[in-house]
Design a protein around this motif. Sequence first.
Motif, PDB file in Angstrom:
ATOM      1  N   GLY A 134     -38.315 -19.353  50.644  1.00 31.33           N
ATOM      2  CA  GLY A 134     -38.051 -20.419  51.328  1.00 31.33           C
ATOM      3  C   GLY A 134     -38.677 -21.431  51.818  1.00 31.33           C
ATOM      4  O   GLY A 134     -38.588 -22.675  51.923  1.00 31.33           O
ATOM      5  N   HIS A 135     -40.135 -21.239  51.822  1.00 27.17           N
ATOM      6  CA  HIS A 135     -41.103 -21.848  52.531  1.00 27.17           C
ATOM      7  C   HIS A 135     -42.372 -22.174  51.289  1.00 27.17           C
ATOM      8  O   HIS A 135     -43.453 -22.621  51.791  1.00 27.17           O
ATOM      9  CB  HIS A 135     -41.789 -21.164  53.594  1.00 27.17           C
ATOM     10  N   ILE A 136     -42.200 -21.783  50.099  1.00 20.71           N
ATOM     11  CA  ILE A 136     -42.879 -21.983  49.075  1.00 20.71           C
ATOM     12  C   ILE A 136     -43.378 -23.637  48.867  1.00 20.71           C
ATOM     13  O   ILE A 136     -44.533 -23.542  48.277  1.00 20.71           O
ATOM     14  CB  ILE A 136     -42.401 -21.494  47.774  1.00 20.71           C
ATOM     15  N   PHE A 137     -42.482 -24.165  49.305  1.00 20.95           N
ATOM     16  CA  PHE A 137     -42.909 -25.742  49.238  1.00 20.95           C
ATOM     17  C   PHE A 137     -44.261 -26.358  49.871  1.00 20.95           C
ATOM     18  O   PHE A 137     -44.803 -27.159  49.730  1.00 20.95           O
ATOM     19  CB  PHE A 137     -41.742 -26.685  49.623  1.00 20.95           C
ATOM     20  N   PHE A 138     -44.488 -25.305  50.719  1.00 17.62           N
ATOM     21  CA  PHE A 138     -45.976 -25.603  51.627  1.00 17.62           C
ATOM     22  C   PHE A 138     -46.943 -25.536  50.743  1.00 17.62           C
ATOM     23  O   PHE A 138     -48.038 -25.828  51.119  1.00 17.62           O
ATOM     24  CB  PHE A 138     -46.037 -24.861  53.094  1.00 17.62           C
ATOM     25  N   LYS A 139     -46.788 -24.508  49.627  1.00 14.33           N
ATOM     26  CA  LYS A 139     -47.977 -24.173  48.775  1.00 14.33           C
ATOM     27  C   LYS A 139     -49.208 -23.843  49.567  1.00 14.33           C
ATOM     28  O   LYS A 139     -50.072 -24.075  49.469  1.00 14.33           O
ATOM     29  CB  LYS A 139     -48.402 -25.638  48.114  1.00 14.33           C
ATOM     30  N   ASN A 140     -48.769 -22.763  50.320  1.00 15.56           N
ATOM     31  CA  ASN A 140     -49.813 -22.104  51.201  1.00 15.56           C
ATOM     32  C   ASN A 140     -49.668 -20.580  51.385  1.00 15.56           C
ATOM     33  O   ASN A 140     -48.427 -20.157  51.797  1.00 15.56           O
ATOM     34  CB  ASN A 140     -49.710 -22.858  52.818  1.00 15.56           C
ATOM     35  N   SER A 141     -50.561 -19.933  50.847  1.00 15.39           N
ATOM     36  CA  SER A 141     -50.349 -18.427  50.713  1.00 15.39           C
ATOM     37  C   SER A 141     -50.168 -17.654  52.381  1.00 15.39           C
ATOM     38  O   SER A 141     -49.428 -16.881  52.384  1.00 15.39           O
ATOM     39  CB  SER A 141     -51.478 -17.838  50.057  1.00 15.39           C
ATOM     40  N   LEU A 142     -50.837 -18.539  53.270  1.00 14.33           N
ATOM     41  CA  LEU A 142     -50.747 -17.934  54.539  1.00 14.33           C
ATOM     42  C   LEU A 142     -49.433 -18.046  55.041  1.00 14.33           C
ATOM     43  O   LEU A 142     -48.754 -17.149  55.773  1.00 14.33           O
ATOM     44  CB  LEU A 142     -51.777 -18.754  55.501  1.00 14.33           C
ATOM     45  N   VAL A 143     -48.667 -19.231  54.884  1.00 15.80           N
ATOM     46  CA  VAL A 143     -47.420 -19.286  55.080  1.00 15.80           C
ATOM     47  C   VAL A 143     -46.426 -18.431  54.627  1.00 15.80           C
ATOM     48  O   VAL A 143     -45.658 -17.848  55.336  1.00 15.80           O
ATOM     49  CB  VAL A 143     -46.915 -20.850  54.658  1.00 15.80           C
ATOM     50  N   LEU A 144     -46.787 -18.041  53.298  1.00  9.86           N
ATOM     51  CA  LEU A 144     -45.907 -16.943  52.689  1.00  9.86           C
ATOM     52  C   LEU A 144     -46.201 -15.695  53.333  1.00  9.86           C
ATOM     53  O   LEU A 144     -45.118 -14.875  53.336  1.00  9.86           O
ATOM     54  CB  LEU A 144     -46.114 -17.034  51.175  1.00  9.86           C
ATOM     55  N   MET A 152     -52.306 -22.792  65.090  1.00  8.81           N
ATOM     56  CA  MET A 152     -52.200 -22.631  63.694  1.00  8.81           C
ATOM     57  C   MET A 152     -51.269 -23.713  63.048  1.00  8.81           C
ATOM     58  O   MET A 152     -50.868 -23.281  61.825  1.00  8.81           O
ATOM     59  CB  MET A 152     -51.670 -20.964  63.363  1.00  8.81           C
ATOM     60  N   GLY A 153     -50.845 -24.632  63.679  1.00  5.65           N
ATOM     61  CA  GLY A 153     -50.019 -25.805  63.274  1.00  5.65           C
ATOM     62  C   GLY A 153     -50.408 -26.192  62.032  1.00  5.65           C
ATOM     63  O   GLY A 153     -49.610 -26.634  61.029  1.00  5.65           O
ATOM     64  N   SER A 154     -51.641 -26.582  61.927  1.00  2.92           N
ATOM     65  CA  SER A 154     -52.309 -27.505  60.670  1.00  2.92           C
ATOM     66  C   SER A 154     -52.251 -26.305  59.306  1.00  2.92           C
ATOM     67  O   SER A 154     -51.789 -26.873  58.282  1.00  2.92           O
ATOM     68  CB  SER A 154     -53.775 -28.083  60.976  1.00  2.92           C
ATOM     69  N   MET A 155     -52.523 -25.095  59.746  1.00  3.14           N
ATOM     70  CA  MET A 155     -52.321 -24.215  58.645  1.00  3.14           C
ATOM     71  C   MET A 155     -50.816 -23.995  58.229  1.00  3.14           C
ATOM     72  O   MET A 155     -50.762 -23.682  57.072  1.00  3.14           O
ATOM     73  CB  MET A 155     -52.998 -22.959  59.264  1.00  3.14           C
ATOM     74  N   LEU A 156     -50.014 -24.155  58.896  1.00  2.87           N
ATOM     75  CA  LEU A 156     -48.480 -24.013  58.694  1.00  2.87           C
ATOM     76  C   LEU A 156     -47.494 -25.040  58.588  1.00  2.87           C
ATOM     77  O   LEU A 156     -46.334 -24.946  58.491  1.00  2.87           O
ATOM     78  CB  LEU A 156     -47.917 -22.844  59.803  1.00  2.87           C
ATOM     79  N   GLY A 157     -48.166 -26.284  58.644  1.00  2.00           N
ATOM     80  CA  GLY A 157     -47.670 -27.601  57.979  1.00  2.00           C
ATOM     81  C   GLY A 157     -47.059 -28.261  59.258  1.00  2.00           C
ATOM     82  O   GLY A 157     -46.229 -29.254  58.955  1.00  2.00           O
ATOM     83  N   PHE A 158     -47.267 -27.805  60.677  1.00  2.00           N
ATOM     84  CA  PHE A 158     -46.734 -28.392  61.603  1.00  2.00           C
ATOM     85  C   PHE A 158     -47.652 -29.871  61.722  1.00  2.00           C
ATOM     86  O   PHE A 158     -48.828 -29.888  61.349  1.00  2.00           O
ATOM     87  CB  PHE A 158     -46.991 -27.829  62.952  1.00  2.00           C
TER      88      PHE A 158
END
Length: 208
Positions: free
Chosen positions: A151-161, A200-206
Motif C-alpha cells: 500500500g506504500h509502493i507509490f513512494f517508490k522507496n525500498s526503505l519505506v517498503l 527519517m521524514g524525508s526518507m519516508l515521504g513526509f
Amino acid sequence: MNTVRYKIVEFLIIFILLPVSFVIDYSIKLKMGIGGIGFLYIIYVLLKVEKRKIKIGPNLKWRIFWRQTFFKLVVIAIITTLFVWLTDSKSLFSVLLEKPKLWVFILFIYSFFSVYPQEIIYRTFYFQRYKGLFKSELLFIFVNAIIFSLGHIFFKNSLVLVLTFFGGLLFALTYKKTESTLLVSIEHTIYGCWLFTVGMGSMLGFPA
C-alpha cells in the motif's frame, strides 16, 4: 458479496491492483478520487455487509498495551537513531529543532488523516472480511504485512517498503490481541511520529 469468490476478487482489487496502479503516472486528482471511492466502499461493507461497528474494542488492557508499546518504541528509537546518525547525521531531530511548528502540524495531520484510515482499511476491514479465507493464522498475519507494505509502493522507496512490512507485522499482532482500531491506531501513530521526529521524514515521504 459474501461469497469466497467475491471476497477474493475484492481483495485483489483493493489491496493489489489499486496500490500498484498508483505507481503509474496519471492525474493525482484521479488517484485521490479512486482512493476516496475505495475507502467509502470499505466503510459501506464494514457497516452494512459485515455489520461491524468501528468501536474502541472489547479487549482493552491499557497497562499491558502501554508497557508493550513503550518497550517496542525504545527498541525502535535506538535502532532508528543509530541509523539516521550513521547515514544522515544532519537530519537527526532536524525538523523538531529547526521547524517545530511544521513538526506539530505534520504530526497532527498524520495522526488523524493518515493513520486512522489506514488502520480501518488494513486491520479492521481486513481482519473482519478475510480471516475466513485463511487456514493459517501466521499466513493471515504475514499477508497483512505484505499488503500494508504494498500500500506504500507509490513512494517508490525500498526503505519505506521494508519499514511498513515490519510495521504491518507489529500492527497486525496488536490488532489480533486487542481487536481495537483505537489501540492499533495509537501504536501506529507513536511509531510513525517517532520516525518523523528522529529525522527519517524525508526518507519516508513526509514533507520537510
